[in-house]
Design an enzyme around this catalytic site. Structure first.
Site, PDB file in Angstrom:
ATOM      1  CB  THR A   1      -1.287  -0.210  -9.180  1.00  0.00           C
ATOM      2  OG1 THR A   1      -0.294  -1.055  -8.606  1.00  0.00           O
ATOM      3  CG2 THR A   1      -0.662   0.646 -10.254  1.00  0.00           C
TER       4      THR A   1
ATOM      5  CG  ASP B   1       2.919  -2.822   1.756  1.00  0.00           C
ATOM      6  OD1 ASP B   1       3.099  -2.959   0.533  1.00  0.00           O
ATOM      7  OD2 ASP B   1       3.094  -1.744   2.351  1.00  0.00           O
TER       8      ASP B   1
HETATM    9  C1  GAF Z   1       2.413   1.488   0.829  1.00  0.00           C
HETATM   10  C2  GAF Z   1       1.053   0.833   1.021  1.00  0.00           C
HETATM   11  F1  GAF Z   1       0.980   0.208   2.224  1.00  0.00           F
HETATM   12  C3  GAF Z   1       0.744  -0.165  -0.103  1.00  0.00           C
HETATM   13  O1  GAF Z   1      -0.569  -0.637   0.038  1.00  0.00           O
HETATM   14  C4  GAF Z   1       0.937   0.463  -1.477  1.00  0.00           C
HETATM   15  O2  GAF Z   1      -0.110   1.316  -1.806  1.00  0.00           O
HETATM   16  C5  GAF Z   1       2.290   1.183  -1.549  1.00  0.00           C
HETATM   17  O3  GAF Z   1       2.481   2.089  -0.457  1.00  0.00           O
HETATM   18  C6  GAF Z   1       2.429   1.956  -2.831  1.00  0.00           C
HETATM   19  O4  GAF Z   1       2.402   1.091  -3.915  1.00  0.00           O
HETATM   20  O5  GAF Z   1       3.438   0.565   0.973  1.00  0.00           O
END
Ligand code: GAF
Length: 391
Positions: free
Chosen positions: A41, A176
């Site tokens: 999301t 993240d």
């Molecule tokens: C990975 C990405 F790095 C995050 O930004 C996020 O999109 C996630 O996948 C999925 O929610 O960890």
């Protein structure tokens, strides 16, 4: 919280740095993350509910007088040399995240010199706990300290994210890096990925353990499929914008718009967008569950998220689905789902404390039998974000 493990790690890092470079380093650590709900999301301007965990990337570093960058990884027992005016994306995996950050600093016009850096970590690689964001955040934070650059935390987060886009080639969202940098002990982060406003939500699930079950697989298509999902979401938005020009992202979209403008044109894009639209709404509701201490309802939503990720967004895999099928009807498991980008890595499980050991043992046996692989598992707790290690 500093555990014996961290202490040993930090001492070892310092000792190796001093031995190699004959000077005392600055040490910074930055954690991996879990995400309770709100998957895929972030790059759709939605909500996420991550937290930083007690597993870290550590960097020890010191300035040099020239423009050289000398890197050493304790875990890989490898050396990598680069130069400020030639960072060219390295073939080895681990230097990518460090040099990607240097590249961002230079592009933003910051003046830095060469440096020596030793890295090690306790975030399992490829397990979906975002070891790469941990390395990027540790590096940008450390270079900011070392060269006194005065960069605000949120800008460091954005640079770390861009390093991942431009050097690692993964068009990730902001979750993240944000969680690694802004994490707080015993708090989840409810982040609005559009405005970047956030609030800490106390993680008060008494008697509940967070157990990560690691498939021990990372399918090779993970990063290209990730980027493809992002493009499919953008395509959905474009189709709607032809009729609703004020729509900027899937955050602005509802099921009615999808049914009307996307379904007749592209059924695959429709399914991808349906998952995201539902997940954005589900995450908002799940945050309310948390506020009301309704962990049963929260857990059910995690299972729903997994279903959507598996059948609509199609980022799960047989190993992850197997692990979820094993806990789905177990009353000791409040909720579970695959976590992170997908195609391998971990499931996140909210398990009644007294049942956790037994559950792990049973599933390990079943996993070995059905999939023919060892199951790894991790108990994690929610800890502080990026910081300097003062010792
Ligand atoms: C990975 C990405 F790095 C995050 O930004 C996020 O999109 C996630 O996948 C999925 O929610 O960890």
């Amino acid at each position: 919280m500093i555990t014996q493990n961290d202490f040993v790690m930090e001492e070892k890092l310092k000792e190796i740095f001093v031995k190699k470079f004959e000077t005392t380093p600055l040490i910074v650590k930055s954690p991996g993350r879990i995400n309770l709900i709100g998957e895929h999301t972030d790059y759709n301007d939605g909500f996420v509910l991550p937290a930083s965990i007690d597993k870290y990337a550590y960097v020890a570093l010191q300035k040099r007088d020239d423009d050289k960058i000398s890197l050493y990884s304790i875990d890989f027992e490898e050396q990598h040399e680069a130069c400020l005016n030639d960072l060219s994306s390295p073939e080895k995996h681990w230097p990518v995240y460090i040099l990607g950050v240097v590249d961002q600093l230079l592009k933003a016009g910051f003046s830095i010199k060469g440096f020596n850096l030793v890295i090690c970590g306790t975030v399992p690689i490829g397990a979906g706990m975002s070891s790469s964001a941990a390395v990027e955040c540790a590096t940008v934070f450390a270079l900011n300290e070392l060269f006194g650059l005065g960069i605000a935390k949120i800008d460091m987060v954005k640079m770390a994210q861009k390093a991942e886009h431009e050097f690692a080639g993964v068009k990730c969202g902001i979750m993240d890096q944000f969680a690694s940098m802004f994490g707080k002990s015993n708090q989840l982060i409810r982040l609005d990925c559009r405005s970047l406003e956030f609030e800490y939500v106390p993680f008060l699930m008494k008697g509940i353990k967070i157990v990560l079950l690691d498939t021990n697989v990372k399918h090779s298509l993970a990063s290209s499929a990730y980027n493809e999902r992002r493009i499919q979401c953008e395509k959905g938005v474009e189709l709607i914008q032809q009729y609703q020009p004020l729509v900027k992202s899937l955050r602005d979209v509802d099921m009615e718009m999808l049914d009307k403008y996307v379904l007749p044109v592209d059924e695959l894009v429709y399914r991808r967008c349906k998952y995201v639209v539902e997940e954005i709404e589900r995450t908002t509701k799940a945050c309310n569950d948390l506020k009301e201490h309704d962990f049963i309802s929260f857990g059910k939503k995690m299972f729903k998220t997994h279903e959507g990720l598996s059948t609509l967004y199609e980022v799960s895999c047989a190993e992850l689905d197997f692990l979820i099928s094993q806990v789905k009807n177990n009353p000791d498991v409040l909720g579970a789902r695959m976590m992170g980008g997908g195609f391998g890595g971990c499931t996140i499980n909210l398990v009644k404390e007294e049942a956790a050991d037994d559950l792990i043992e049973k599933i390990s046996i079943a996993y070995q039998k059905a999939i023919g692989r060892k199951l790894n598992y991790y108990h994690v707790s929610v800890d502080d974000g990026t910081s300097t290690v003062n010792r």
